[in-house]
Scaffold this motif. Structure first.
Motif, PDB file in Angstrom:
ATOM      1  N   ILE A 127       0.834  -1.227   0.190  1.00 40.16           N
ATOM      2  CA  ILE A 127       0.069  -0.092   0.059  1.00 40.16           C
ATOM      3  C   ILE A 127       1.028   1.215   0.008  1.00 40.16           C
ATOM      4  O   ILE A 127       1.770   1.162   0.900  1.00 40.16           O
ATOM      5  CB  ILE A 127      -0.897   0.085   1.346  1.00 40.16           C
ATOM      6  CG1 ILE A 127      -1.927  -1.245   1.171  1.00 40.16           C
ATOM      7  CG2 ILE A 127      -1.788   1.300   1.176  1.00 40.16           C
ATOM      8  CD1 ILE A 127      -2.858  -1.279   2.355  1.00 40.16           C
ATOM      9  N   VAL A 140      -1.343   2.213  -4.916  1.00 39.39           N
ATOM     10  CA  VAL A 140      -2.090   0.944  -4.449  1.00 39.39           C
ATOM     11  C   VAL A 140      -2.833   1.738  -3.057  1.00 39.39           C
ATOM     12  O   VAL A 140      -1.841   2.006  -1.921  1.00 39.39           O
ATOM     13  CB  VAL A 140      -1.284  -0.161  -4.017  1.00 39.39           C
ATOM     14  CG1 VAL A 140      -1.880  -1.037  -3.337  1.00 39.39           C
ATOM     15  CG2 VAL A 140      -0.383  -0.581  -5.147  1.00 39.39           C
ATOM     16  N   SER A 141      -3.954   1.734  -3.099  1.00 35.00           N
ATOM     17  CA  SER A 141      -4.572   2.201  -1.883  1.00 35.00           C
ATOM     18  C   SER A 141      -5.456   1.050  -1.047  1.00 35.00           C
ATOM     19  O   SER A 141      -5.672   1.291   0.440  1.00 35.00           O
ATOM     20  CB  SER A 141      -5.820   3.192  -2.026  1.00 35.00           C
ATOM     21  OG  SER A 141      -6.784   2.538  -3.083  1.00 35.00           O
ATOM     22  N   ILE A 143      -5.327  -3.443  -0.572  1.00 33.31           N
ATOM     23  CA  ILE A 143      -5.112  -4.895  -1.043  1.00 33.31           C
ATOM     24  C   ILE A 143      -6.043  -5.751  -0.202  1.00 33.31           C
ATOM     25  O   ILE A 143      -6.025  -5.792   1.068  1.00 33.31           O
ATOM     26  CB  ILE A 143      -3.787  -5.322  -0.848  1.00 33.31           C
ATOM     27  CG1 ILE A 143      -2.863  -4.370  -1.480  1.00 33.31           C
ATOM     28  CG2 ILE A 143      -3.439  -6.818  -1.532  1.00 33.31           C
ATOM     29  CD1 ILE A 143      -1.267  -4.535  -1.312  1.00 33.31           C
ATOM     30  N   THR A 148      -7.666  -5.580  -5.937  1.00 27.32           N
ATOM     31  CA  THR A 148      -6.740  -4.460  -5.527  1.00 27.32           C
ATOM     32  C   THR A 148      -7.294  -3.095  -5.999  1.00 27.32           C
ATOM     33  O   THR A 148      -7.650  -3.059  -7.128  1.00 27.32           O
ATOM     34  CB  THR A 148      -5.376  -4.811  -5.976  1.00 27.32           C
ATOM     35  OG1 THR A 148      -4.929  -6.063  -5.523  1.00 27.32           O
ATOM     36  CG2 THR A 148      -4.470  -3.694  -5.593  1.00 27.32           C
ATOM     37  N   LEU A 150      -6.422   0.723  -6.898  1.00 27.75           N
ATOM     38  CA  LEU A 150      -5.195   1.493  -7.395  1.00 27.75           C
ATOM     39  C   LEU A 150      -6.122   3.115  -7.490  1.00 27.75           C
ATOM     40  O   LEU A 150      -7.245   3.339  -7.896  1.00 27.75           O
ATOM     41  CB  LEU A 150      -4.778   1.287  -8.839  1.00 27.75           C
ATOM     42  CG  LEU A 150      -4.190   0.085  -8.880  1.00 27.75           C
ATOM     43  CD1 LEU A 150      -3.692   0.005 -10.395  1.00 27.75           C
ATOM     44  CD2 LEU A 150      -3.114  -0.322  -7.720  1.00 27.75           C
ATOM     45  N   ASN A 162      -8.029  -9.556  -8.591  1.00 28.46           N
ATOM     46  CA  ASN A 162      -6.648 -10.075  -8.117  1.00 28.46           C
ATOM     47  C   ASN A 162      -6.147 -11.020  -9.106  1.00 28.46           C
ATOM     48  O   ASN A 162      -4.760 -11.344  -9.420  1.00 28.46           O
ATOM     49  CB  ASN A 162      -6.679 -10.824  -6.597  1.00 28.46           C
ATOM     50  CG  ASN A 162      -6.577  -9.831  -5.703  1.00 28.46           C
ATOM     51  OD1 ASN A 162      -6.126  -8.605  -5.767  1.00 28.46           O
ATOM     52  ND2 ASN A 162      -7.089  -9.902  -4.337  1.00 28.46           N
ATOM     53  N   ASN A 172       6.529  -2.112 -10.644  1.00 25.36           N
ATOM     54  CA  ASN A 172       6.450  -1.243  -9.452  1.00 25.36           C
ATOM     55  C   ASN A 172       7.377  -0.248  -9.259  1.00 25.36           C
ATOM     56  O   ASN A 172       8.475  -0.284  -9.163  1.00 25.36           O
ATOM     57  CB  ASN A 172       6.591  -2.373  -8.073  1.00 25.36           C
ATOM     58  CG  ASN A 172       6.458  -1.832  -6.998  1.00 25.36           C
ATOM     59  OD1 ASN A 172       6.130  -0.593  -6.601  1.00 25.36           O
ATOM     60  ND2 ASN A 172       6.463  -2.668  -5.977  1.00 25.36           N
TER      61      ASN A 172
END
Length: 274
Positions: A127, A140-141, A143, A148, A150, A162, A172
């Motif tokens: 996150i 990423v806010s 999971i 997930t 974003l 996922n 990443n």
């Protein structure tokens, strides 16, 4: 009339007989289920206390605690059914067939669950990191076990299942990003001065990180001028603002120092007909 009363008396007698013989077993079964419920809660609390030392993801920790509670309750449920005299083998066979049908119907949901566990256990991203995958990107806010979330640059939310993430190529960026900007100066300009000016602009911008050091160099000898690559590092949150600020500051600094930025030019020659 007498026959009806006799049948009613027989039914009442049968009900009372069954209640006397089956009632205690049912009461014991209910007590066993209640004990299983409280035992599951106790076991869940103990497991949660143990997992807190491992610093696992909250979703994984919650899943393990719930699975343990369900297993404990299921064990006590089996004991309760045995106390009632229920044949377990046909019941287990029926549950197996029903479970296969449910698994087939929920194939997509289960694949998301397995992929979510894979993400939580392997940590390809966390996150707060900026990622790009399957044509979408963002910070990423959240999971969860099934998807997930974003956070896009325009503050919109992108929910990615996922199962679409696991097995795909994932970029990443982490918590910082390297900008890829360019400026073009004329061939007759002082290129060393232009490079020094860009470095001064980057050093004056508070959003630009000192480490890693920014990259400023001549990258292309184009048709109309010399292209300078400007690649500073900024935090993910500062990425949109930094692009505009740096471009504006470079433009103003070049104008103030007389560094010419050429327009695209083409030389056209007309050949006369002989």
């Amino acid at each position: 009339m007498d026959k009806s009363l006799a049948l009613l008396d027989q039914a009442q007698t049968l009900v009372v007989t069954q209640a006397v013989s089956f009632g205690p077993k049912l009461l014991v079964a209910l007590v066993i289920l209640a004990a299983g419920f409280y035992a599951g809660r106790w076991a869940g609390k103990m497991l949660k206390r143990s997992l807190s030392r491992l610093h696992l993801e909250p979703d994984l920790e919650l899943l393990l605690v719930r699975v343990l509670r369900i297993l404990v309750l299921a064990l006590f449920g089996v004991i309760a059914l045995q106390n009632l005299g229920v044949e377990l083998l046909p019941l287990i066979a029926g549950l197996g067939v029903a479970g296969a049908g449910v698994a087939l119907a929920m194939q997509g949901l289960l694949s998301n669950l397995v992929a979510g566990l894979t993400i939580i256990l392997t940590h390809p991203f966390r996150i707060g990191e900026y990622v790009s995958i399957i044509g979408v990107e963002g910070v990423v806010s959240d999971i969860s076990l099934f998807n997930t979330v974003l956070l896009h640059a325009d503050n919109s939310r992108v929910v990615v299942p996922n199962r679409k993430i696991v097995g795909e190529i994932l970029h990443n960026y982490g918590h910082i990003r390297q900008l890829d900007l360019r400026a073009q100066v004329a061939y007759d300009s002082d290129h060393n001065q232009a490079l020094a000016t860009v470095l001064e602009v980057l050093q004056a911008n508070p959003r630009v990180l000192a480490e890693p050091a920014p990259l400023v160099q001549i990258t292309t000898l184009a048709d109309s001028g010399v292209v300078i690559a400007i690649k500073p590092w900024v935090s993910v949150a500062d990425n949109p603002q930094a692009i505009g600020e740096i471009n504006q500051a470079v433009l103003e600094a070049f104008r103030a120092r007389g560094i010419r930025m050429p327009f695209p030019q083409r030389e056209v020659r007309l050949l006369g007909q002989g």
